[in-house]
Write a protein that holds these residues in place. Sequence first.
Motif, PDB file in Angstrom:
ATOM      1  N   GLU A  12      36.193  42.339  36.160  1.00 22.71           N
ATOM      2  CA  GLU A  12      37.392  41.557  36.450  1.00 22.71           C
ATOM      3  C   GLU A  12      38.054  41.039  35.175  1.00 22.71           C
ATOM      4  O   GLU A  12      39.281  41.058  35.055  1.00 22.71           O
ATOM      5  CB  GLU A  12      37.077  40.401  37.395  1.00 22.71           C
ATOM      6  CG  GLU A  12      38.312  39.708  37.908  1.00 22.71           C
ATOM      7  CD  GLU A  12      39.344  40.644  38.545  1.00 22.71           C
ATOM      8  OE1 GLU A  12      40.535  40.530  38.186  1.00 22.71           O
ATOM      9  OE2 GLU A  12      38.979  41.495  39.365  1.00 22.71           O
ATOM     10  N   ARG A  19      45.495  45.288  32.884  1.00 23.95           N
ATOM     11  CA  ARG A  19      46.782  45.081  33.571  1.00 23.95           C
ATOM     12  C   ARG A  19      47.872  44.682  32.584  1.00 23.95           C
ATOM     13  O   ARG A  19      48.976  45.227  32.616  1.00 23.95           O
ATOM     14  CB  ARG A  19      46.643  43.936  34.584  1.00 23.95           C
ATOM     15  CG  ARG A  19      46.483  44.338  35.973  1.00 23.95           C
ATOM     16  CD  ARG A  19      46.451  43.113  36.891  1.00 23.95           C
ATOM     17  NE  ARG A  19      45.370  43.312  37.823  1.00 23.95           N
ATOM     18  CZ  ARG A  19      44.178  42.730  37.777  1.00 23.95           C
ATOM     19  NH1 ARG A  19      43.892  41.840  36.868  1.00 23.95           N
ATOM     20  NH2 ARG A  19      43.276  43.030  38.675  1.00 23.95           N
ATOM     21  N   ASP A  84      49.817  50.082  40.722  1.00 27.48           N
ATOM     22  CA  ASP A  84      49.259  50.294  42.067  1.00 27.48           C
ATOM     23  C   ASP A  84      48.012  51.173  42.008  1.00 27.48           C
ATOM     24  O   ASP A  84      47.006  50.884  42.659  1.00 27.48           O
ATOM     25  CB  ASP A  84      50.290  50.942  42.995  1.00 27.48           C
ATOM     26  CG  ASP A  84      51.382  49.992  43.430  1.00 27.48           C
ATOM     27  OD1 ASP A  84      51.222  48.761  43.262  1.00 27.48           O
ATOM     28  OD2 ASP A  84      52.418  50.483  43.937  1.00 27.48           O
ATOM     29  N   GLU A  87      45.079  49.244  40.518  1.00 22.90           N
ATOM     30  CA  GLU A  87      44.508  48.282  41.476  1.00 22.90           C
ATOM     31  C   GLU A  87      43.634  48.988  42.513  1.00 22.90           C
ATOM     32  O   GLU A  87      42.572  48.478  42.877  1.00 22.90           O
ATOM     33  CB  GLU A  87      45.608  47.464  42.145  1.00 22.90           C
ATOM     34  CG  GLU A  87      46.398  46.581  41.192  1.00 22.90           C
ATOM     35  CD  GLU A  87      45.579  45.522  40.445  1.00 22.90           C
ATOM     36  OE1 GLU A  87      44.472  45.158  40.892  1.00 22.90           O
ATOM     37  OE2 GLU A  87      46.061  45.043  39.397  1.00 22.90           O
TER      38      GLU A  87
END
Length: 163
Positions: A12, A19, A84, A87
């Motif tokens: 994470e 990102r 997208d 993710e």
Amino acid sequence: MELIPMFLKELEQEAQTTRDMLQRIPDDKYDWQPHEKSMTIRRLATHIANIPTWVTMALTTDELDFANNPYHEDVINNTAELIDYFEKCLVDGKSQLVLANEAILNQPWTLRNGEQVYSVSPKHEVIRMVFCQVVHHRAQLGVFLRLLDIPIPGSYGPSADEQ
């Protein structure tokens, strides 16, 4: 000490940095490459976005044989699609870590090309290598963006653009 919670936390943390880097890519630069031997930004960014699925591969298979599994690259055409895709790949990798048990992490995993064996490592070492791959390729992307004069985000502290 359990590895899975540590892996989930690291995944994470690295995801946020990834990102931030991927979001900087302008839509009109996906075919750009700094050198003929370099990947295009499209290929590099797609590879970075896909790397979390390698956690799934390490946990759910015993090997990757390039001779039987030619690389298939998804085609990403813009940054919205890229984020997208990233993710989805991140959810894939995280979901397998959540389901895994610690015992599986010591099982061997092999990287090969037919009869040529590149490495045999415990699955927990393969997952660590996956995290290193993210950092490695993110750094490459940072150089690409720098060459295009696009401000880059910091990874483990502020970048020169953020100071």
